[in-house]
Each structure stands twice: as C-alpha cells, then as structure tokens.
Design a protein around this motif. Structure first.
Motif, PDB file in Angstrom:
ATOM      1  N   SER A   1       0.858  -1.184   0.000  1.00 17.03           N
ATOM      2  CA  SER A   1       0.000   0.000   0.000  1.00 17.03           C
ATOM      3  C   SER A   1       0.895   1.235   0.000  1.00 17.03           C
ATOM      4  O   SER A   1       2.100   1.164   0.287  1.00 17.03           O
ATOM      5  CB  SER A   1      -0.898   0.006   1.236  1.00 17.03           C
ATOM      6  OG  SER A   1      -0.094   0.241   2.374  1.00 17.03           O
ATOM      7  N   LEU A   2       0.295   2.390  -0.282  1.00 19.27           N
ATOM      8  CA  LEU A   2       1.053   3.641  -0.313  1.00 19.27           C
ATOM      9  C   LEU A   2       1.771   3.859   1.019  1.00 19.27           C
ATOM     10  O   LEU A   2       2.935   4.275   1.057  1.00 19.27           O
ATOM     11  CB  LEU A   2       0.086   4.806  -0.587  1.00 19.27           C
ATOM     12  CG  LEU A   2       0.716   6.178  -0.735  1.00 19.27           C
ATOM     13  CD1 LEU A   2       1.590   6.230  -1.984  1.00 19.27           C
ATOM     14  CD2 LEU A   2      -0.350   7.264  -0.796  1.00 19.27           C
ATOM     15  N   GLU A   3       1.094   3.557   2.116  1.00 22.15           N
ATOM     16  CA  GLU A   3       1.655   3.773   3.456  1.00 22.15           C
ATOM     17  C   GLU A   3       2.865   2.867   3.704  1.00 22.15           C
ATOM     18  O   GLU A   3       3.757   3.213   4.472  1.00 22.15           O
ATOM     19  CB  GLU A   3       0.600   3.505   4.550  1.00 22.15           C
ATOM     20  CG  GLU A   3      -0.546   4.508   4.584  1.00 22.15           C
ATOM     21  CD  GLU A   3      -1.473   4.424   3.370  1.00 22.15           C
ATOM     22  OE1 GLU A   3      -1.679   3.309   2.836  1.00 22.15           O
ATOM     23  OE2 GLU A   3      -1.971   5.489   2.934  1.00 22.15           O
ATOM     24  N   GLU A   4       2.887   1.721   3.049  1.00 19.87           N
ATOM     25  CA  GLU A   4       4.002   0.778   3.262  1.00 19.87           C
ATOM     26  C   GLU A   4       5.221   1.099   2.404  1.00 19.87           C
ATOM     27  O   GLU A   4       6.311   0.600   2.670  1.00 19.87           O
ATOM     28  CB  GLU A   4       3.536  -0.652   2.955  1.00 19.87           C
ATOM     29  CG  GLU A   4       2.550  -1.193   3.983  1.00 19.87           C
ATOM     30  CD  GLU A   4       1.861  -2.467   3.506  1.00 19.87           C
ATOM     31  OE1 GLU A   4       1.501  -3.280   4.368  1.00 19.87           O
ATOM     32  OE2 GLU A   4       1.652  -2.638   2.287  1.00 19.87           O
ATOM     33  N   LEU A   5       5.031   1.904   1.376  1.00 21.69           N
ATOM     34  CA  LEU A   5       6.149   2.193   0.468  1.00 21.69           C
ATOM     35  C   LEU A   5       7.063   3.251   1.067  1.00 21.69           C
ATOM     36  O   LEU A   5       6.607   4.159   1.773  1.00 21.69           O
ATOM     37  CB  LEU A   5       5.621   2.706  -0.876  1.00 21.69           C
ATOM     38  CG  LEU A   5       4.877   1.692  -1.733  1.00 21.69           C
ATOM     39  CD1 LEU A   5       4.277   2.377  -2.953  1.00 21.69           C
ATOM     40  CD2 LEU A   5       5.806   0.557  -2.173  1.00 21.69           C
ATOM     41  N   GLU A   6       8.353   3.148   0.763  1.00 19.80           N
ATOM     42  CA  GLU A   6       9.287   4.203   1.167  1.00 19.80           C
ATOM     43  C   GLU A   6       9.286   5.247   0.055  1.00 19.80           C
ATOM     44  O   GLU A   6       9.916   5.060  -0.999  1.00 19.80           O
ATOM     45  CB  GLU A   6      10.694   3.629   1.369  1.00 19.80           C
ATOM     46  CG  GLU A   6      11.653   4.661   1.903  1.00 19.80           C
ATOM     47  CD  GLU A   6      13.110   4.183   1.896  1.00 19.80           C
ATOM     48  OE1 GLU A   6      13.993   5.026   1.979  1.00 19.80           O
ATOM     49  OE2 GLU A   6      13.342   2.955   1.787  1.00 19.80           O
ATOM     50  N   LEU A   7       8.540   6.307   0.286  1.00 23.35           N
ATOM     51  CA  LEU A   7       8.387   7.318  -0.761  1.00 23.35           C
ATOM     52  C   LEU A   7       9.618   8.209  -0.844  1.00 23.35           C
ATOM     53  O   LEU A   7      10.276   8.493   0.157  1.00 23.35           O
ATOM     54  CB  LEU A   7       7.147   8.171  -0.498  1.00 23.35           C
ATOM     55  CG  LEU A   7       5.800   7.455  -0.608  1.00 23.35           C
ATOM     56  CD1 LEU A   7       4.657   8.409  -0.295  1.00 23.35           C
ATOM     57  CD2 LEU A   7       5.609   6.821  -1.983  1.00 23.35           C
ATOM     58  N   LEU A   8       9.883   8.684  -2.078  1.00 21.86           N
ATOM     59  CA  LEU A   8      10.982   9.618  -2.341  1.00 21.86           C
ATOM     60  C   LEU A   8      10.355  10.926  -2.837  1.00 21.86           C
ATOM     61  O   LEU A   8       9.140  10.996  -3.028  1.00 21.86           O
ATOM     62  CB  LEU A   8      11.902   9.032  -3.420  1.00 21.86           C
ATOM     63  CG  LEU A   8      12.429   7.623  -3.140  1.00 21.86           C
ATOM     64  CD1 LEU A   8      13.060   7.034  -4.396  1.00 21.86           C
ATOM     65  CD2 LEU A   8      13.439   7.671  -2.003  1.00 21.86           C
ATOM     66  N   THR A   9      11.160  11.939  -3.078  1.00 23.89           N
ATOM     67  CA  THR A   9      10.585  13.133  -3.713  1.00 23.89           C
ATOM     68  C   THR A   9       9.920  12.668  -5.005  1.00 23.89           C
ATOM     69  O   THR A   9      10.490  11.854  -5.747  1.00 23.89           O
ATOM     70  CB  THR A   9      11.673  14.173  -4.052  1.00 23.89           C
ATOM     71  OG1 THR A   9      12.702  13.535  -4.774  1.00 23.89           O
ATOM     72  CG2 THR A   9      12.226  14.838  -2.808  1.00 23.89           C
ATOM     73  N   PRO A  10       8.729  13.172  -5.331  1.00 26.54           N
ATOM     74  CA  PRO A  10       8.049  12.660  -6.528  1.00 26.54           C
ATOM     75  C   PRO A  10       8.712  13.077  -7.825  1.00 26.54           C
ATOM     76  O   PRO A  10       8.465  12.490  -8.882  1.00 26.54           O
ATOM     77  CB  PRO A  10       6.639  13.264  -6.412  1.00 26.54           C
ATOM     78  CG  PRO A  10       6.787  14.437  -5.505  1.00 26.54           C
ATOM     79  CD  PRO A  10       7.925  14.140  -4.576  1.00 26.54           C
ATOM     80  N   VAL A  11       9.564  14.103  -7.742  1.00 29.05           N
ATOM     81  CA  VAL A  11      10.280  14.567  -8.939  1.00 29.05           C
ATOM     82  C   VAL A  11      11.644  15.074  -8.469  1.00 29.05           C
ATOM     83  O   VAL A  11      11.758  15.614  -7.360  1.00 29.05           O
ATOM     84  CB  VAL A  11       9.459  15.677  -9.654  1.00 29.05           C
ATOM     85  CG1 VAL A  11       9.220  16.888  -8.776  1.00 29.05           C
ATOM     86  CG2 VAL A  11      10.067  16.090 -10.988  1.00 29.05           C
ATOM     87  N   ASP A  12      12.669  14.869  -9.302  1.00 30.98           N
ATOM     88  CA  ASP A  12      13.992  15.443  -9.003  1.00 30.98           C
ATOM     89  C   ASP A  12      13.955  16.900  -9.434  1.00 30.98           C
ATOM     90  O   ASP A  12      14.141  17.194 -10.625  1.00 30.98           O
ATOM     91  CB  ASP A  12      15.084  14.696  -9.787  1.00 30.98           C
ATOM     92  CG  ASP A  12      15.615  13.502  -9.029  1.00 30.98           C
ATOM     93  OD1 ASP A  12      15.455  13.447  -7.791  1.00 30.98           O
ATOM     94  OD2 ASP A  12      16.189  12.613  -9.692  1.00 30.98           O
ATOM     95  N   ALA A  13      13.711  17.784  -8.508  1.00 36.69           N
ATOM     96  CA  ALA A  13      13.620  19.210  -8.864  1.00 36.69           C
ATOM     97  C   ALA A  13      15.028  19.805  -8.834  1.00 36.69           C
ATOM     98  O   ALA A  13      15.608  19.938  -7.756  1.00 36.69           O
ATOM     99  CB  ALA A  13      12.711  19.935  -7.881  1.00 36.69           C
ATOM    100  N   PRO A  14      15.573  20.168 -10.010  1.00 38.75           N
ATOM    101  CA  PRO A  14      16.933  20.732 -10.007  1.00 38.75           C
ATOM    102  C   PRO A  14      16.976  22.004  -9.172  1.00 38.75           C
ATOM    103  O   PRO A  14      17.971  22.287  -8.515  1.00 38.75           O
ATOM    104  CB  PRO A  14      17.207  21.047 -11.479  1.00 38.75           C
ATOM    105  CG  PRO A  14      16.098  20.456 -12.261  1.00 38.75           C
ATOM    106  CD  PRO A  14      14.959  20.176 -11.345  1.00 38.75           C
TER     107      PRO A  14
END
Ligand code: DO4
Ligand code: MG
Length: 295
Positions: free
Chosen positions: A62-75
């Motif tokens: 599930s979303l809660e179980e995932l190790e989320l990262l920044t959704p985009v590499d913002a330079p």
C-alpha cells in the motif's frame, strides 16, 4: 491521477497512484519521461498513464508501506512570497516587532505588479516525504511554511501540483530582509511531496484546502487551515515572472507562498512532526531535527 516515486530494493521506481489509492509501477524513470511519452502520442499525461496501467497488477504494497521519495527530481525549487494576506501580516509582525500598523516593503510587494520570487532550494537540499528536514542552529524562531508547489517543465508549463514546505527562520528574516537567503536556505530546509497530481486532473487549483499540523511528543500543537482561493496572484503570473530572462529546467518546482503561519509564540523544536496536507495531493510529513542529530 498522481505520480509518486518510491524505493524498491535500492532502486528508485516511478508509480501511478489512482484515485482509489492503489499504486502501479511505471517503467519510465521519471515524471518528465511520462510527460514526453504522452506528448509524443498526443495524449494528456493522465490519459497516457491510465492506458499504461490497464490490466496491470498493482504493486504488492500500500502507499503507506512504500518508502516514498521526492516525486520529482527538482533541479531547483523557487518560491514566491507574500502572496497571501496572512503572510504579509506575519512578515510585518516580524519586521516591526509587532507594530502591525507600520507600512513596510511587505505591504509594497503584496500590491506591486512584480511578485517576490526567490531561489529556495536545490536538488541536494530538498527532501521527500518521511525524510527529516533540518532546523538551523542559529535561529530561535523557526516555522514550516505549507505551500502549493507547481511542477514545471523547461517551458514553464505547469505539469502538476505538489505540496511543499518552505522552512523559514522568522527571527533572521525579521532582523534584516537582506538576510532572507539565510532565513530560507540551508541543508534540508525544503521538502516536497508526497505526490505530483497531474495538472489536467485538478478541476480548480484555486480551490484547494491546505492544512498544516505540527505534533510534539504526539500532541497536536498547531492545526491551521486555509485555501488556495485566498491567493492574491494567478499561478501563470508567478510562472511568467520566474521565466523572465531566466533558464528553467524540467522538473523545476515553484512554491506559491504560504497562507498558514503558526501562532507568533510558536517555534519548531527537534523531534516535531510536520504534516502539510493539500486536497487531492496528499500529506507531506517530515520530522524536524538539527543537522548534527542526523544519523
Ligand atoms: O518575504 C519573505 C518570504 C515570504 C514567504 O516565504 C511566503 O510568503 O511564503
Ligand atoms: Mg514561503
């Protein structure tokens, strides 16, 4: 439709997050690749992603179980300031030692044609959901700033929306406006996430509820709400000033200013959990720590 990034083994993966909260793994390496694929097919990114996940099995977590990262590499992460009346009042309080009837440059910029824009963060200083944000060791008055973030391509097209935290030192900024870069930019002073909502799936970006909650030892100390309907400027207006004689990079994020300021006596402490929730985007949660406490 939202786009997330998460860690699987030691790899960064891109995911599509449906309205039902289900995550599907995408083959593309990042959001900009998905946008480019969609444009090549003459589809909107959300149409393209909907097609990609048809008949696929969702990821096992599930979303809660995932190790989320920044959704985009913002330079780069840029930020607008004093775009809400609440922010103008808070800055005037800092700059005048509480004499709210004094007229300041904050009043002027609130009404001026040219908005306040500043370079808030770079890729290396920006953290994602669940990762610690840092406090400055030389400030005694620090707050998170909950802001709607625009995710831009190199032309300045708004490809999506995310939530952002513009960590700020009110005492340093209040002492002298020339200290703004120090009041705004240091290691881990910016977070974005948890997802990017694709722009065409937002009916009205001027009608999004924003909530900021701060917990200390499990106790909720701050619970402020506002709405992007209170924004003084148009989003395209902010982007057009950012683009002027400037180079934009794919994935640049523009934070649109804060409408939520914790009570004046509040300052963040190490261990505080900050939650920034934006309707339709999700909850960006980070814990504040000092740099020397990072493990
Ligand atoms: O004027 C200084 C910064 C303002 C700001 O960050 C905001 O209004 O969100
Ligand atoms: Mg701000």
């Amino acid at each position: 439709m939202r786009i997330v990034r998460y860690r699987e083994a030691s790899l960064s993966r891109l995911g599509a997050l449906t309205e039902e909260g289900v995550v599907y793994r995408l083959e593309a390496s990042d959001l900009l690749e998905v946008v480019a694929e969609a444009r090549a097919k003459g589809l909107s990114p959300s149409e393209h992603v909907s097609g990609l996940i048809v008949g696929k099995a969702p990821v096992a977590f599930s979303l809660e179980e995932l190790e989320l990262l920044t959704p985009v590499d913002a330079p780069e992460v840029w930020a607008a300031g004093v775009t809400y009346l609440r922010s103008k009042e808070a800055r005037n309080y800092e700059a005048t030692g509480g004499k709210l009837d004094a007229t300041t440059f904050y009043d002027k910029v609130y009404d001026a044609e040219r908005p306040e824009l500043f370079l808030k963060s770079t890729l290396a200083r920006t953290v994602g959901p669940g990762q610690p944000v840092c406090l400055r060791s030389d400030s005694n008055w620090q707050v998170p700033e909950a802001e709607l973030g625009l995710v831009l391509d190199r032309e300045g097209t708004i490809i999506g929306y995310t939530a952002g935290n513009d960590m700020s030192c009110r005492d340093i900024e209040g002492e002298n406006p020339l200290y703004l870069p120090q009041a705004k930019v240091w290691s881990r002073s910016c977070s974005i996430g948890p997802a990017v909502r694709l722009a065409e799936t937002v009916a009205d970006p001027y009608a999004l509820q924003i909530i900021c909650r701060i917990y200390r030892n499990g106790e909720k100390l701050v619970n402020e709400q506002a709405n992007t309907g209170m924004l003084k400027r148009r989003l395209e207006e902010l982007v057009s000033f950012l683009k002027r004689d400037n180079e934009l990079y794919d994935g640049t994020v523009l934070l649109t200013g804060t409408c939520l300021v914790p009570p004046n006596q509040f300052t963040l402490d190490s261990g505080d959990r900050i939650e920034i929730e934006i309707e339709g985007i999700g909850i960006l949660a980070n814990t504040a720590v000092y740099k020397h406490e990072l493990t």
